[in-house]
Design a protein around this motif. Structure first.
Motif, PDB file in Angstrom:
ATOM      1  N   TYR A 172      10.147   5.179  -1.762  1.00 41.37           N
ATOM      2  CA  TYR A 172      10.137   5.068  -3.221  1.00 41.37           C
ATOM      3  C   TYR A 172       9.574   3.712  -3.643  1.00 41.37           C
ATOM      4  CZ  TYR A 172      11.607   4.973  -8.059  1.00 41.37           C
ATOM      5  OH  TYR A 172      11.606   4.883  -9.425  1.00 41.37           O
ATOM      6  N   GLU A 173      10.072   2.676  -3.006  1.00 40.71           N
ATOM      7  CA  GLU A 173       9.652   1.315  -3.339  1.00 40.71           C
ATOM      8  C   GLU A 173       8.163   1.120  -3.062  1.00 40.71           C
ATOM      9  OE1 GLU A 173       8.460  -2.598  -2.581  1.00 40.71           O
ATOM     10  OE2 GLU A 173       8.884  -1.268  -0.901  1.00 40.71           O
ATOM     11  N   GLN A 174       7.634   1.854  -2.104  1.00 46.57           N
ATOM     12  CA  GLN A 174       6.216   1.751  -1.751  1.00 46.57           C
ATOM     13  C   GLN A 174       5.326   2.665  -2.596  1.00 46.57           C
ATOM     14  OE1 GLN A 174       4.566  -0.307   0.807  1.00 46.57           O
ATOM     15  NE2 GLN A 174       6.399  -1.405   0.172  1.00 46.57           N
ATOM     16  N   GLY A 175       5.919   3.314  -3.600  1.00 45.68           N
ATOM     17  CA  GLY A 175       5.133   4.095  -4.545  1.00 45.68           C
ATOM     18  C   GLY A 175       5.123   5.593  -4.317  1.00 45.68           C
ATOM     19  N   PHE A 176       5.900   6.065  -3.369  1.00 47.68           N
ATOM     20  CA  PHE A 176       5.985   7.504  -3.111  1.00 47.68           C
ATOM     21  C   PHE A 176       7.233   8.005  -3.826  1.00 47.68           C
ATOM     22  CE2 PHE A 176       3.720   5.400   0.287  1.00 47.68           C
ATOM     23  CZ  PHE A 176       2.507   6.065   0.220  1.00 47.68           C
ATOM     24  N   GLU A 216       5.810  13.899   2.532  1.00 49.60           N
ATOM     25  CA  GLU A 216       4.580  14.681   2.352  1.00 49.60           C
ATOM     26  C   GLU A 216       3.566  13.894   1.527  1.00 49.60           C
ATOM     27  OE1 GLU A 216       3.410  18.604  -0.132  1.00 49.60           O
ATOM     28  OE2 GLU A 216       5.059  18.878   1.306  1.00 49.60           O
ATOM     29  N   GLN A 217       4.030  13.225   0.493  1.00 50.80           N
ATOM     30  CA  GLN A 217       3.152  12.408  -0.345  1.00 50.80           C
ATOM     31  C   GLN A 217       2.526  11.277   0.486  1.00 50.80           C
ATOM     32  OE1 GLN A 217       5.312  10.640  -3.629  1.00 50.80           O
ATOM     33  NE2 GLN A 217       3.445  10.289  -4.829  1.00 50.80           N
ATOM     34  N   LEU A 218       3.304  10.653   1.351  1.00 49.15           N
ATOM     35  CA  LEU A 218       2.784   9.610   2.236  1.00 49.15           C
ATOM     36  C   LEU A 218       1.744  10.182   3.198  1.00 49.15           C
ATOM     37  CD1 LEU A 218       2.777   6.780   3.584  1.00 49.15           C
ATOM     38  CD2 LEU A 218       4.712   7.593   4.973  1.00 49.15           C
ATOM     39  N   GLU A 219       2.061  11.315   3.802  1.00 47.48           N
ATOM     40  CA  GLU A 219       1.122  11.935   4.749  1.00 47.48           C
ATOM     41  C   GLU A 219      -0.199  12.292   4.069  1.00 47.48           C
ATOM     42  OE1 GLU A 219       3.739  15.032   6.146  1.00 47.48           O
ATOM     43  OE2 GLU A 219       4.268  13.884   7.949  1.00 47.48           O
ATOM     44  N   GLN A 220      -0.130  12.765   2.834  1.00 49.12           N
ATOM     45  CA  GLN A 220      -1.353  13.071   2.084  1.00 49.12           C
ATOM     46  C   GLN A 220      -2.153  11.801   1.818  1.00 49.12           C
ATOM     47  OE1 GLN A 220       0.084  15.193  -1.359  1.00 49.12           O
ATOM     48  NE2 GLN A 220       0.371  17.102  -0.231  1.00 49.12           N
ATOM     49  N   ALA A 235      -3.344   5.340   1.624  1.00 50.53           N
ATOM     50  CA  ALA A 235      -1.996   4.838   1.919  1.00 50.53           C
ATOM     51  C   ALA A 235      -2.032   3.327   2.129  1.00 50.53           C
ATOM     52  CB  ALA A 235      -1.452   5.527   3.175  1.00 50.53           C
ATOM     53  N   PRO A 236      -0.889   2.683   1.990  1.00 51.68           N
ATOM     54  CA  PRO A 236      -0.835   1.247   2.295  1.00 51.68           C
ATOM     55  C   PRO A 236      -1.244   0.980   3.748  1.00 51.68           C
ATOM     56  CG  PRO A 236       1.223   2.013   1.292  1.00 51.68           C
ATOM     57  CD  PRO A 236       0.402   3.222   1.585  1.00 51.68           C
ATOM     58  N   LYS A 237      -1.673  -0.250   4.012  1.00 50.79           N
ATOM     59  CA  LYS A 237      -2.139  -0.618   5.356  1.00 50.79           C
ATOM     60  C   LYS A 237      -1.118  -0.282   6.438  1.00 50.79           C
ATOM     61  CE  LYS A 237      -5.178  -4.441   4.118  1.00 50.79           C
ATOM     62  NZ  LYS A 237      -5.411  -5.887   4.278  1.00 50.79           N
ATOM     63  N   TRP A 238       0.147  -0.545   6.160  1.00 52.69           N
ATOM     64  CA  TRP A 238       1.178  -0.339   7.171  1.00 52.69           C
ATOM     65  C   TRP A 238       1.260   1.117   7.613  1.00 52.69           C
ATOM     66  CZ3 TRP A 238       4.801   3.188   5.805  1.00 52.69           C
ATOM     67  CH2 TRP A 238       5.072   3.366   4.448  1.00 52.69           C
ATOM     68  N   THR A 274       4.508   9.445  11.472  1.00 49.44           N
ATOM     69  CA  THR A 274       5.414  10.021  10.469  1.00 49.44           C
ATOM     70  C   THR A 274       6.435  10.984  11.066  1.00 49.44           C
ATOM     71  OG1 THR A 274       3.807  11.751   9.913  1.00 49.44           O
ATOM     72  CG2 THR A 274       3.767   9.733   8.575  1.00 49.44           C
ATOM     73  N   ARG A 275       6.277  11.344  12.326  1.00 47.12           N
ATOM     74  CA  ARG A 275       7.300  12.192  12.952  1.00 47.12           C
ATOM     75  C   ARG A 275       8.658  11.493  12.953  1.00 47.12           C
ATOM     76  NH1 ARG A 275       4.330  13.576  18.479  1.00 47.12           N
ATOM     77  NH2 ARG A 275       4.025  11.353  18.270  1.00 47.12           N
TER      78      ARG A 275
END
Length: 186
Positions: free
Chosen positions: A83-87, A97-101, A108-111, A117-118
């Protein structure tokens, strides 16, 4: 049995942090609970307060041998990181799922490029199982043991470092090198 049902006050010789330790009779035999006078967990200096809160709650639950609660708090910490990272989609599954997309779209952010993601899916599922009734079968909760909590500690230490510390360390190192170069050029 000599120390059973004891209350101890301890102090760290390095940082002066106070701890209260209780040795008590648990349903499973003698047990130890250690509570700190400061917030704990694996949060770093750059970890946002909202994430650090859940990491602290995970540690406090672990200290009281409330492993199911600790696993649930790690799940909460993961959701808070995303959430804090914008997802910000509703629900942890949707955030993952939003991060994976975003990773797929290279937005996505560099990190996130360094992330498998597993791990996130497993943390989510462990957290879900820690609080769901499992049709009344609490025997499954035994899987949420100290070994699992150690592995979650390691996983979150790496995750927090990746998300909040890597870029900060790189920036600091680069700044130090630039300062030295500047001093040499004088």
């Amino acid at each position: 049995d000599h120390y059973l049902d004891s209350l101890l006050r301890l102090q760290c010789v390095e940082c002066d942090t106070l701890f209260t330790a209780v040795i008590y009779s648990s349903p499973d035999g003698p047990a130890l609970a250690v509570m700190s006078s400061v917030r704990g967990g694996i949060a770093t200096a750059n970890t946002p307060q909202s994430v650090a809160y859940y990491l602290d709650q995970a540690q406090r639950s672990k200290a009281m041998n409330a492993n199911s609660a600790s696993v649930a708090m790690y799940r909460g910490a993961l959701e808070q990181i995303l959430y804090e990272q914008g997802f910000t989609k509703k629900g942890l599954s949707n955030k993952i799922e939003q991060l994976e997309q975003a990773i797929t779209k290279d937005s996505a952010p560099k990190w996130a490029k360094e992330l498998d993601t597993r791990y996130l899916d497993i943390i989510r599922d462990l957290g879900n199982h820690s609080i769901h009734p499992n049709d009344g079968n609490v025997e499954q909760q035994k899987e949420l043991d100290d070994t699992l909590l150690e592995k979650l500690d390691i996983t979150f230490t790496a995750l927090v470092y990746l998300v909040y510390e890597v870029q900060s360390k790189k920036d600091s190192h680069l700044s130090d090198l630039k300062a030295k170069l500047h001093n040499i050029k004088k």
